[in-house]
Motif scaffolding. Structure first.
Motif: not given
Length: 146
Positions: A22, A12, A17-18, A65, A14
């Protein structure tokens, strides 16, 4: 010879990357999408590396990915990735606040382990001398495998 990067496959993009950007604090350096190969590569590095020449940069993390769903297991097979952080307590708090389980809390003010959404073990080490032990880390038990 120069060590360039470590590649980890992610299921996944997203969520990954979170976690990596983040919460952990890495920055996206570049991205490549391959329509023919049906994959995306995202290269991440520590913020300080953005200003360095390519010869001076630390190794990067390459997130791979694959667009077609695959099951990945055994993320610990290669060991772990390790990063020095300016404040291990603050880094772990940011991760915990972001919903990440702290598998090995920084009880000693020096070392902690967490896992990415794809089960990749990540070691965090305090830059310089260990910080004084503080709660909640000092009495927090290990959780899961690290």
């Amino acid at each position: 010879m120069r060590y360039l990067h470590t590649m980890v496959r992610v299921s996944d993009l997203d969520a990954s990357l979170h976690f990596w950007c983040d919460l952990l604090g890495l920055e996206e350096m570049r991205r490549m999408d391959s329509e023919q190969g049906r994959f995306t590569l995202v290269f991440l590095a520590a913020p300080a590396d953005r200003a360095r020449s390519s010869a001076e940069r630390s190794p990067e993390v390459e997130l791979t990915y694959n667009w077609d769903p695959e099951q990945y297991s055994g993320g610990r097979n290669f060991g772990h990735l390790a990063y020095k952080v300016d404040d291990i307590h603050a880094a772990c708090q940011r991760l915990l606040d972001g919903g990440v389980t702290i598998n090995r809390p920084p009880r000693d003010g020096y070392m902690a382990f967490v896992r990415s959404p794809d089960g990749i073990s990540v070691e965090l080490l305090q830059e310089g001398d260990p910080l004084p032990p503080v709660e909640p880390w000092a009495s927090m038990p290990n959780t899961g495998a690290w």
